[in-house]
Design a protein around this motif. Structure first.
Motif, PDB file in Angstrom:
ATOM      1  N   ASP A   1       0.821  -1.208   0.000  1.00  0.00           N
ATOM      2  CA  ASP A   1       0.000   0.000   0.000  1.00  0.00           C
ATOM      3  C   ASP A   1       0.858   1.263   0.000  1.00  0.00           C
ATOM      4  N   LYS A   2       1.991   1.213   0.685  1.00  0.00           N
ATOM      5  CA  LYS A   2       2.905   2.361   0.668  1.00  0.00           C
ATOM      6  C   LYS A   2       3.406   2.625  -0.747  1.00  0.00           C
ATOM      7  N   THR A   3       3.668   1.555  -1.480  1.00  0.00           N
ATOM      8  CA  THR A   3       4.121   1.695  -2.866  1.00  0.00           C
ATOM      9  C   THR A   3       2.999   2.229  -3.746  1.00  0.00           C
ATOM     10  N   VAL A   4       1.809   1.689  -3.567  1.00  0.00           N
ATOM     11  CA  VAL A   4       0.661   2.107  -4.382  1.00  0.00           C
ATOM     12  C   VAL A   4       0.349   3.584  -4.164  1.00  0.00           C
ATOM     13  N   MET A   5       0.514   4.063  -2.942  1.00  0.00           N
ATOM     14  CA  MET A   5       0.215   5.464  -2.635  1.00  0.00           C
ATOM     15  C   MET A   5       1.094   6.427  -3.431  1.00  0.00           C
ATOM     16  N   ARG A   6       2.229   5.950  -3.910  1.00  0.00           N
ATOM     17  CA  ARG A   6       3.122   6.806  -4.707  1.00  0.00           C
ATOM     18  C   ARG A   6       2.767   6.775  -6.192  1.00  0.00           C
ATOM     19  N   GLN A   7       1.771   5.952  -6.540  1.00  0.00           N
ATOM     20  CA  GLN A   7       1.372   5.830  -7.937  1.00  0.00           C
ATOM     21  C   GLN A   7       0.305   6.869  -8.282  1.00  0.00           C
ATOM     22  N   LYS A   8       0.052   7.006  -9.569  1.00  0.00           N
ATOM     23  CA  LYS A   8      -0.982   7.930 -10.026  1.00  0.00           C
ATOM     24  C   LYS A   8      -2.364   7.297  -9.878  1.00  0.00           C
ATOM     25  N   PRO A   9      -3.414   8.145  -9.898  1.00  0.00           N
ATOM     26  CA  PRO A   9      -4.774   7.648  -9.641  1.00  0.00           C
ATOM     27  C   PRO A   9      -5.223   6.481 -10.505  1.00  0.00           C
ATOM     28  N   THR A  10      -4.815   6.453 -11.785  1.00  0.00           N
ATOM     29  CA  THR A  10      -5.238   5.350 -12.650  1.00  0.00           C
ATOM     30  C   THR A  10      -4.808   4.011 -12.077  1.00  0.00           C
ATOM     31  N   HIS A  11      -3.573   3.932 -11.596  1.00  0.00           N
ATOM     32  CA  HIS A  11      -3.071   2.681 -11.012  1.00  0.00           C
ATOM     33  C   HIS A  11      -3.781   2.382  -9.694  1.00  0.00           C
ATOM     34  N   ILE A  12      -3.984   3.408  -8.868  1.00  0.00           N
ATOM     35  CA  ILE A  12      -4.660   3.211  -7.585  1.00  0.00           C
ATOM     36  C   ILE A  12      -6.068   2.657  -7.812  1.00  0.00           C
ATOM     37  N   ASN A  13      -6.769   3.225  -8.794  1.00  0.00           N
ATOM     38  CA  ASN A  13      -8.134   2.784  -9.078  1.00  0.00           C
ATOM     39  C   ASN A  13      -8.175   1.390  -9.701  1.00  0.00           C
ATOM     40  N   SER A  14      -7.220   1.087 -10.566  1.00  0.00           N
ATOM     41  CA  SER A  14      -7.232  -0.204 -11.258  1.00  0.00           C
ATOM     42  C   SER A  14      -6.937  -1.366 -10.309  1.00  0.00           C
ATOM     43  N   THR A  15      -6.264  -1.088  -9.193  1.00  0.00           N
ATOM     44  CA  THR A  15      -5.923  -2.149  -8.234  1.00  0.00           C
ATOM     45  C   THR A  15      -6.882  -2.192  -7.048  1.00  0.00           C
ATOM     46  N   LEU A  16      -7.928  -1.362  -7.071  1.00  0.00           N
ATOM     47  CA  LEU A  16      -8.827  -1.250  -5.915  1.00  0.00           C
ATOM     48  C   LEU A  16      -9.531  -2.565  -5.590  1.00  0.00           C
ATOM     49  N   SER A  17     -10.149  -3.196  -6.573  1.00  0.00           N
ATOM     50  CA  SER A  17     -10.922  -4.411  -6.297  1.00  0.00           C
ATOM     51  C   SER A  17     -10.035  -5.526  -5.748  1.00  0.00           C
ATOM     52  N   THR A  18      -8.837  -5.683  -6.318  1.00  0.00           N
ATOM     53  CA  THR A  18      -7.899  -6.699  -5.823  1.00  0.00           C
ATOM     54  C   THR A  18      -7.475  -6.388  -4.395  1.00  0.00           C
ATOM     55  N   ARG A  19      -7.247  -5.109  -4.121  1.00  0.00           N
ATOM     56  CA  ARG A  19      -6.822  -4.690  -2.783  1.00  0.00           C
ATOM     57  C   ARG A  19      -7.910  -4.992  -1.751  1.00  0.00           C
ATOM     58  N   ILE A  20      -9.164  -4.692  -2.095  1.00  0.00           N
ATOM     59  CA  ILE A  20     -10.277  -4.943  -1.177  1.00  0.00           C
ATOM     60  C   ILE A  20     -10.457  -6.448  -0.950  1.00  0.00           C
ATOM     61  N   GLU A  21     -10.385  -7.229  -2.011  1.00  0.00           N
ATOM     62  CA  GLU A  21     -10.542  -8.685  -1.898  1.00  0.00           C
ATOM     63  C   GLU A  21      -9.462  -9.284  -1.000  1.00  0.00           C
ATOM     64  N   LYS A  22      -8.233  -8.808  -1.181  1.00  0.00           N
ATOM     65  CA  LYS A  22      -7.114  -9.361  -0.409  1.00  0.00           C
ATOM     66  C   LYS A  22      -7.263  -9.060   1.084  1.00  0.00           C
ATOM     67  N   ILE A  23      -7.665  -7.830   1.407  1.00  0.00           N
ATOM     68  CA  ILE A  23      -7.763  -7.481   2.826  1.00  0.00           C
ATOM     69  C   ILE A  23      -9.018  -8.097   3.451  1.00  0.00           C
ATOM     70  N   PHE A  24     -10.071  -8.284   2.646  1.00  0.00           N
ATOM     71  CA  PHE A  24     -11.280  -8.960   3.140  1.00  0.00           C
ATOM     72  C   PHE A  24     -10.952 -10.406   3.502  1.00  0.00           C
ATOM     73  N   LEU A  25     -10.187 -11.070   2.655  1.00  0.00           N
ATOM     74  CA  LEU A  25      -9.790 -12.452   2.926  1.00  0.00           C
ATOM     75  C   LEU A  25      -8.928 -12.528   4.179  1.00  0.00           C
ATOM     76  N   LEU A  26      -8.047 -11.551   4.346  1.00  0.00           N
ATOM     77  CA  LEU A  26      -7.214 -11.520   5.547  1.00  0.00           C
ATOM     78  C   LEU A  26      -8.070 -11.336   6.794  1.00  0.00           C
ATOM     79  N   ILE A  27      -9.071 -10.473   6.721  1.00  0.00           N
ATOM     80  CA  ILE A  27      -9.989 -10.273   7.849  1.00  0.00           C
ATOM     81  C   ILE A  27     -10.687 -11.579   8.207  1.00  0.00           C
ATOM     82  N   GLN A  28     -11.154 -12.302   7.195  1.00  0.00           N
ATOM     83  CA  GLN A  28     -11.813 -13.583   7.450  1.00  0.00           C
ATOM     84  C   GLN A  28     -10.882 -14.547   8.173  1.00  0.00           C
ATOM     85  N   GLY A  29      -9.616 -14.586   7.722  1.00  0.00           N
ATOM     86  CA  GLY A  29      -8.653 -15.464   8.373  1.00  0.00           C
ATOM     87  C   GLY A  29      -8.398 -15.071   9.814  1.00  0.00           C
TER      88      GLY A  29
END
Length: 308
Positions: A110-138
């Motif tokens: 996430d620290k790396t992503v924060m240095r990216q431009k909005p297009t990259h931040i938006n394009s990785t949003l769904s994957t980011r949410i899925e990954k952290i949701f799975l971690l929460i479940q675990g």
């Protein structure tokens, strides 16, 4: 393909290590692997190693793998399967170690992503949410309350990466609902989501006469500052920057991947030629779509609250 072969090798080497029946030789045999090579197909082998050499031995080995993962120069996050992790009969300490590692990797990414431009931040949003949701479940399954507190705080601190409208499913999905409801991490996250949505909705739908754009170009040079002043203006729909070619190219490059509703063209008249910035109809169209999404997210949250 290389990564898959390495994960297969881990399974093979783990089987050999169980037959060695010497903790030092077994650790030496396995010490060159990486922690992110622990995939669902290898969970059972970790359980066997735990039974053969003990939990402390496995934790020490995993700490070696964690150090190795720092030097790979690639995404070191884990491929988690919570159901298989639960059924693998691993010690809870080993499962928690994997979840803790996953959280560290998410925060680092996430620290790396924060240095990216909005297009990259938006394009990785769904994957980011899925990954952290799975971690929460675990973390819920293995009762990692301190990790859940950290995850919740991380999402609350990072609204650019975890917008409230995309966190609604985490707090209302019926079949995978976090429990208990009174857990501090859960109540804080739900309160954050509700308050954030209320604040956004209170602003109302963008006025048709408001053409301001809050987002700024990352660069603060004189030419980009002129562009930023144009973006911030509520009334300006178009501006001309009469600047040399290298400066036109620079400003154009700064706009690239910013995902802004601004069209750029060059007017090839006079000297120097003019870079034309024009705010497009997408500004209000995007705002209307964003407002609709906020309304739907808030309605879902309120409906869930009533059903409790």
């Amino acid at each position: 393909q290389y990564a898959n072969s390495q994960e297969n090798n881990l399974a093979i080497y783990a089987q050999i290590a169980t037959y060695i029946q010497d903790p030092d030789e077994a650790k030496s045999l396995l010490a060159h692997f990486w922690l992110h090579q622990v995939v669902p197909d290898t969970y059972t082998f970790l359980a066997i190693l735990k039974k053969q050499y003990g939990v402390a031995w496995c934790l020490n080995l995993m700490s070696i793998w964690k150090e190795n993962s720092k030097d790979t120069g690639r995404d070191s996050s884990l491929t988690l399967d919570i159901s298989r992790l639960k059924n693998a009969a691993m010690d809870i300490a080993l499962s928690r170690y994997l979840l803790d590692f996953q959280l560290q990797e998410i925060v680092n990414q996430d620290k790396t992503v924060m240095r990216q431009k909005p297009t990259h931040i938006n394009s990785t949003l769904s994957t980011r949410i899925e990954k952290i949701f799975l971690l929460i479940q675990g973390c819920i399954v293995f009762d990692c309350q301190s990790l859940l507190d950290t995850i919740s705080a991380h999402m609350i601190r990072s609204p650019e990466l975890y917008p409230a409208s995309h966190l609604v499913d985490i707090v209302i999905t019926p079949s995978q609902k976090p429990a208990p409801y009174e857990a501090p991490w859960y109540t804080q996250l739900k309160k954050h989501v509700e308050n954030s949505l209320q604040r956004e909705l209170a602003k109302g739908l963008r006025d048709r006469n408001d053409y301001s754009i809050e987002t700024k170009l990352c660069c603060s040079c004189a030419y980009c500052s002129m562009a930023n002043a144009f973006l911030a203006s509520k009334t300006e729909l178009e501006t001309l920057l009469a600047i040399a070619a290298q400066h036109r190219n620079h400003v154009s490059a700064e706009f690239r991947d910013m995902d802004l509703p601004v069209d750029l063209t060059v007017r090839n008249t006079g000297s120097p030629h003019k870079l034309v910035l024009t705010k497009s109809h997408r500004l209000h169209k995007n705002a209307a779509e964003r407002f609709r999404q906020l309304q739907e997210a808030y309605a879902a949250l309120k409906f869930e609250k009533k059903s409790l």
